[in-house]
Design a protein around this motif. Structure first.
Motif, PDB file in Angstrom:
ATOM      1  N   LEU A  98     -33.556 -81.898  -0.916  1.00  0.00           N
ATOM      2  CA  LEU A  98     -33.889 -80.535  -0.175  1.00  0.00           C
ATOM      3  C   LEU A  98     -33.275 -80.357   1.187  1.00  0.00           C
ATOM      4  O   LEU A  98     -32.879 -79.419   1.510  1.00  0.00           O
ATOM      5  N   PHE A  99     -33.112 -81.465   2.022  1.00  0.00           N
ATOM      6  CA  PHE A  99     -32.505 -81.335   3.252  1.00  0.00           C
ATOM      7  C   PHE A  99     -31.075 -81.080   2.985  1.00  0.00           C
ATOM      8  O   PHE A  99     -30.382 -80.414   3.894  1.00  0.00           O
ATOM      9  N   GLU A 100     -30.394 -81.567   2.169  1.00  0.00           N
ATOM     10  CA  GLU A 100     -28.992 -81.499   1.642  1.00  0.00           C
ATOM     11  C   GLU A 100     -28.878 -79.793   1.293  1.00  0.00           C
ATOM     12  O   GLU A 100     -27.667 -79.293   1.866  1.00  0.00           O
ATOM     13  N   TRP A 101     -29.568 -79.447   0.665  1.00  0.00           N
ATOM     14  CA  TRP A 101     -29.601 -77.931   0.381  1.00  0.00           C
ATOM     15  C   TRP A 101     -29.641 -77.088   1.648  1.00  0.00           C
ATOM     16  O   TRP A 101     -28.904 -75.814   1.616  1.00  0.00           O
ATOM     17  N   VAL A 102     -30.493 -77.332   2.537  1.00  0.00           N
ATOM     18  CA  VAL A 102     -30.731 -76.432   3.833  1.00  0.00           C
ATOM     19  C   VAL A 102     -29.359 -76.687   4.600  1.00  0.00           C
ATOM     20  O   VAL A 102     -28.758 -75.650   4.956  1.00  0.00           O
ATOM     21  N   MET A 103     -28.585 -77.981   4.763  1.00  0.00           N
ATOM     22  CA  MET A 103     -27.245 -77.998   5.268  1.00  0.00           C
ATOM     23  C   MET A 103     -26.143 -77.034   4.466  1.00  0.00           C
ATOM     24  O   MET A 103     -25.638 -76.487   5.043  1.00  0.00           O
ATOM     25  N   GLU A 104     -26.331 -77.194   3.218  1.00  0.00           N
ATOM     26  CA  GLU A 104     -25.448 -76.306   2.407  1.00  0.00           C
ATOM     27  C   GLU A 104     -25.465 -74.878   2.835  1.00  0.00           C
ATOM     28  O   GLU A 104     -24.635 -74.065   2.668  1.00  0.00           O
ATOM     29  N   SER A 113     -32.591 -80.629 -10.293  1.00  0.00           N
ATOM     30  CA  SER A 113     -33.789 -81.397  -9.616  1.00  0.00           C
ATOM     31  C   SER A 113     -34.591 -80.812  -8.566  1.00  0.00           C
ATOM     32  O   SER A 113     -35.712 -80.889  -8.635  1.00  0.00           O
ATOM     33  N   ARG A 114     -34.030 -79.971  -7.791  1.00  0.00           N
ATOM     34  CA  ARG A 114     -34.578 -79.113  -6.835  1.00  0.00           C
ATOM     35  C   ARG A 114     -35.368 -78.212  -7.270  1.00  0.00           C
ATOM     36  O   ARG A 114     -36.406 -78.203  -7.010  1.00  0.00           O
ATOM     37  N   PHE A 115     -34.880 -77.473  -8.300  1.00  0.00           N
ATOM     38  CA  PHE A 115     -35.570 -76.312  -8.885  1.00  0.00           C
ATOM     39  C   PHE A 115     -37.072 -76.959  -9.740  1.00  0.00           C
ATOM     40  O   PHE A 115     -38.009 -76.266  -9.684  1.00  0.00           O
ATOM     41  N   SER A 116     -36.789 -78.263 -10.137  1.00  0.00           N
ATOM     42  CA  SER A 116     -37.797 -78.796 -10.868  1.00  0.00           C
ATOM     43  C   SER A 116     -39.077 -79.081  -9.800  1.00  0.00           C
ATOM     44  O   SER A 116     -40.380 -79.436 -10.342  1.00  0.00           O
ATOM     45  N   LYS A 117     -38.730 -79.241  -8.735  1.00  0.00           N
ATOM     46  CA  LYS A 117     -39.538 -79.842  -7.731  1.00  0.00           C
ATOM     47  C   LYS A 117     -40.300 -78.656  -6.944  1.00  0.00           C
ATOM     48  O   LYS A 117     -41.354 -78.892  -6.113  1.00  0.00           O
ATOM     49  N   ILE A 118     -39.864 -77.444  -7.227  1.00  0.00           N
ATOM     50  CA  ILE A 118     -40.444 -76.295  -6.406  1.00  0.00           C
ATOM     51  C   ILE A 118     -42.134 -76.161  -6.964  1.00  0.00           C
ATOM     52  O   ILE A 118     -42.154 -76.107  -8.249  1.00  0.00           O
ATOM     53  N   GLY A 119     -42.833 -76.099  -5.995  1.00  0.00           N
ATOM     54  CA  GLY A 119     -44.160 -75.923  -6.249  1.00  0.00           C
ATOM     55  C   GLY A 119     -44.943 -77.222  -6.102  1.00  0.00           C
ATOM     56  O   GLY A 119     -46.409 -77.150  -6.235  1.00  0.00           O
ATOM     57  N   SER A 120     -44.312 -78.254  -5.848  1.00  0.00           N
ATOM     58  CA  SER A 120     -44.851 -79.537  -5.764  1.00  0.00           C
ATOM     59  C   SER A 120     -44.429 -80.215  -4.352  1.00  0.00           C
ATOM     60  O   SER A 120     -43.324 -79.853  -3.955  1.00  0.00           O
ATOM     61  N   VAL A 121     -45.195 -80.966  -3.740  1.00  0.00           N
ATOM     62  CA  VAL A 121     -45.055 -81.458  -2.434  1.00  0.00           C
ATOM     63  C   VAL A 121     -43.876 -82.615  -2.659  1.00  0.00           C
ATOM     64  O   VAL A 121     -44.167 -83.746  -3.268  1.00  0.00           O
ATOM     65  N   PRO A 122     -42.729 -82.602  -1.865  1.00  0.00           N
ATOM     66  CA  PRO A 122     -41.601 -83.398  -2.077  1.00  0.00           C
ATOM     67  C   PRO A 122     -42.059 -84.944  -1.349  1.00  0.00           C
ATOM     68  O   PRO A 122     -42.740 -84.822  -0.356  1.00  0.00           O
ATOM     69  N   GLN A 123     -41.394 -85.893  -1.823  1.00  0.00           N
ATOM     70  CA  GLN A 123     -41.966 -87.168  -1.215  1.00  0.00           C
ATOM     71  C   GLN A 123     -40.702 -87.459  -0.233  1.00  0.00           C
ATOM     72  O   GLN A 123     -39.495 -87.375  -0.492  1.00  0.00           O
ATOM     73  N   LEU A 124     -40.992 -87.952   0.971  1.00  0.00           N
ATOM     74  CA  LEU A 124     -40.087 -88.241   1.975  1.00  0.00           C
ATOM     75  C   LEU A 124     -39.966 -89.689   1.983  1.00  0.00           C
ATOM     76  O   LEU A 124     -40.852 -90.534   1.902  1.00  0.00           O
ATOM     77  N   THR A 125     -38.736 -89.843   2.204  1.00  0.00           N
ATOM     78  CA  THR A 125     -38.132 -91.414   2.252  1.00  0.00           C
ATOM     79  C   THR A 125     -37.313 -91.624   3.591  1.00  0.00           C
ATOM     80  O   THR A 125     -36.968 -90.780   3.806  1.00  0.00           O
ATOM     81  N   PRO A 126     -37.094 -92.805   3.939  1.00  0.00           N
ATOM     82  CA  PRO A 126     -36.478 -93.155   5.145  1.00  0.00           C
ATOM     83  C   PRO A 126     -34.908 -92.935   4.938  1.00  0.00           C
ATOM     84  O   PRO A 126     -34.518 -93.211   3.687  1.00  0.00           O
ATOM     85  N   ALA A 127     -34.471 -92.031   5.547  1.00  0.00           N
ATOM     86  CA  ALA A 127     -32.919 -92.032   5.406  1.00  0.00           C
ATOM     87  C   ALA A 127     -31.969 -91.979   6.693  1.00  0.00           C
ATOM     88  O   ALA A 127     -32.709 -91.471   7.864  1.00  0.00           O
ATOM     89  N   LEU A 181     -32.573 -68.549   4.346  1.00  0.00           N
ATOM     90  CA  LEU A 181     -33.062 -68.940   5.545  1.00  0.00           C
ATOM     91  C   LEU A 181     -34.339 -69.060   5.193  1.00  0.00           C
ATOM     92  O   LEU A 181     -35.204 -69.868   6.052  1.00  0.00           O
ATOM     93  N   ALA A 182     -35.061 -68.170   4.652  1.00  0.00           N
ATOM     94  CA  ALA A 182     -36.543 -68.260   4.705  1.00  0.00           C
ATOM     95  C   ALA A 182     -37.049 -69.365   3.936  1.00  0.00           C
ATOM     96  O   ALA A 182     -38.034 -70.271   4.089  1.00  0.00           O
ATOM     97  N   LEU A 183     -36.429 -69.868   2.730  1.00  0.00           N
ATOM     98  CA  LEU A 183     -36.479 -71.299   2.039  1.00  0.00           C
ATOM     99  C   LEU A 183     -35.954 -72.448   2.991  1.00  0.00           C
ATOM    100  O   LEU A 183     -36.923 -73.388   2.921  1.00  0.00           O
ATOM    101  N   ALA A 184     -35.041 -72.117   3.862  1.00  0.00           N
ATOM    102  CA  ALA A 184     -34.567 -73.260   4.480  1.00  0.00           C
ATOM    103  C   ALA A 184     -35.688 -73.630   5.836  1.00  0.00           C
ATOM    104  O   ALA A 184     -36.197 -74.875   5.806  1.00  0.00           O
ATOM    105  N   ARG A 185     -36.463 -72.524   6.069  1.00  0.00           N
ATOM    106  CA  ARG A 185     -37.437 -72.896   7.132  1.00  0.00           C
ATOM    107  C   ARG A 185     -38.594 -73.501   6.726  1.00  0.00           C
ATOM    108  O   ARG A 185     -39.379 -74.210   7.179  1.00  0.00           O
ATOM    109  N   ARG A 186     -39.030 -73.151   5.363  1.00  0.00           N
ATOM    110  CA  ARG A 186     -40.334 -73.662   4.545  1.00  0.00           C
ATOM    111  C   ARG A 186     -39.827 -75.089   4.216  1.00  0.00           C
ATOM    112  O   ARG A 186     -40.783 -75.883   4.690  1.00  0.00           O
ATOM    113  N   ILE A 187     -38.631 -75.441   3.980  1.00  0.00           N
ATOM    114  CA  ILE A 187     -38.527 -76.861   3.649  1.00  0.00           C
ATOM    115  C   ILE A 187     -38.462 -77.590   4.910  1.00  0.00           C
ATOM    116  O   ILE A 187     -39.043 -78.851   5.173  1.00  0.00           O
TER     117      ILE A 187
END
Length: 398
Positions: free
Chosen positions: A289-295, A234-248, A357-363
């Motif tokens: 995406l946030f979980e990916w940064v943590m991992e 799902s993460r790979f499929s969302k690359i190139g598009s603006v992700p939707q942020l939801t309350p968490a 880390l470059a992708l993490a910073r972008r996210i």
């Protein structure tokens, strides 16, 4: 190919600047010579007026006066041997009321002309006029306004050309990055598409495993990995598009990431999480995406410790933002590389592309309007690194 194109472009630009500077310098030199010749004619006219008076020839005097009066753009000062100003022309005097060359000079204008004379006496723009035996006058002159402008014009044009070259250069870099981004986006979406079929098949097999007598705990762990594969696709499929942020819930998202990684790293690594004390801040996140940064940060910490040590994850609220800190006991990062580690291609691993880390910073920065940084690090005992992530609280973004 693009690299050679940039080199050729820079060489061509430098050649154009060099040719322009050579031509403009030649023009300045020629105009300076012409102005010198005009001043020599002016000096000859001044000398000739004295001779014309001696010969009592009014026609010659009128002609010579016209030569002197024809100079309307070159500032000149005529002095005697004692430095007394006998005549001046084409100066922008500060006191217009006392600017008539035929009238008395005001004190302000006299000081101004004396200052000009002092400056010109140290220049080469002087012509000595022998009026009579033992009598010499001195003609000082400044460069005309046209010559002054022409002297500065090449540097103005060079500055403009340098700015143009820089704009074109960065535009070429941006074009290259845009092309690379398109390739990465296309590759990512194709990867997600290719992963979809085997993941769907694995999910179907997971439903059959309990009926085949496989241990329930084993099936549960396998199910977590299959779900994780689905999340990655799902993460790979969302690359190139603006992700939707939801309350968490920040504590829940971070806790889930830490819990997942705890069973998938070396048992010699102690991984712990201390949530925000007394509060569970709600933040706007794209959870996958946030979980990916943590991992990614946890994996990097494990690598930095060579799979032996401890990782402490903590979260909290500070001002109008929530923060997460990941501290390890690894080999540390030199202070000079605190920012470099986030550059694409930077890596200390023998195998790796240096994109994590470059992708993490972008996210974090572009998608979540937050920050990610190396809070502190040490390469001498005790070693270790602390990464800090901040994301704004919803109230701060309104």
């Amino acid at each position: 190919m693009l690299r050679y194109g940039k080199i050729i472009f820079m060489i061509t630009a430098a050649a154009v600047v060099g040719v322009f500077l050579y031509v403009s310098t030649g023009l300045v030199r020629d105009l300076s010579v012409q102005e010198r010749q005009r001043m020599e004619i002016w000096a000859d006219a001044t000398r000739g007026i004295v001779s014309a008076f001696d010969s009592d020839n009014p026609a010659d005097i009128d002609f010579l006066l016209r030569i002197i009066q024809s100079n309307t753009n070159i500032p000149v000062l005529l002095t005697d041997d004692d430095g007394n100003i006998l005549q001046f022309r084409n100066f922008n005097l500060p006191d217009p009321a006392g600017a008539d060359p035929a009238g008395p000079l005001s004190a302000t204008n006299a000081r101004y002309l004396q200052s000009k004379l002092e400056n010109l006496s140290h220049s080469q723009n002087v012509i000595h006029i022998s009026i009579a035996p033992g009598i010499t006058q001195h003609l000082y002159y400044e460069d005309s306004t046209l010559l002054k402008r022409l002297q500065f014009y090449p540097y103005v044009v060079i500055a403009v050309m340098i700015a143009f070259v820089m704009v074109v250069y960065f535009a070429m870099l941006s074009t290259k990055r845009a092309e690379q981004n398109k390739v990465w986006v296309g590759l990512s979406k194709e990867t997600a598409h290719q992963l979809g079929t085997p993941i769907s098949s694995l999910m179907a097999w997971m439903q059959l495993l309990p009926d085949m007598g496989v241990d329930a705990d084993t099936v549960a762990e396998m199910d977590k990995d299959v779900t994780r594969l689905s999340t990655i696709a799902s993460r790979f499929s969302k690359i190139g598009s603006v992700p939707q942020l939801t309350p968490a819930s920040l504590n829940t998202v971070v806790g889930t990431s830490v819990g997942y990684m705890a069973t998938r790293i070396s048992q010699r690594v102690q991984l712990s999480y201390t949530p925000a004390p007394g509060t569970d801040p709600e933040v706007m996140l794209c959870v996958p995406l946030f979980e990916w940064v943590m991992e990614n940060l946890i994996k990097n910490a494990v690598d930095a410790m060579e799979s032996r040590g401890s990782i402490s994850v903590s979260s909290g609220v500070e001002g109008h933002a929530a923060f997460i800190e990941i501290a390890d006991t690894g080999k540390g990062i030199p202070r000079k590389n605190f920012k470099t580690v986030f550059n694409p291609g930077y890596t200390t691993k023998k195998r790796g592309w240096g994109l994590g880390l470059a992708l993490a910073r972008r996210i974090i920065v572009e998608y979540h309007r937050g920050t990610i940084m190396v809070k502190n690090s040490s390469t001498v005992a005790p070693t270790g690194t602390t990464f800090r992530i901040t994301v704004p609280l919803p109230a701060a973004g309104k």
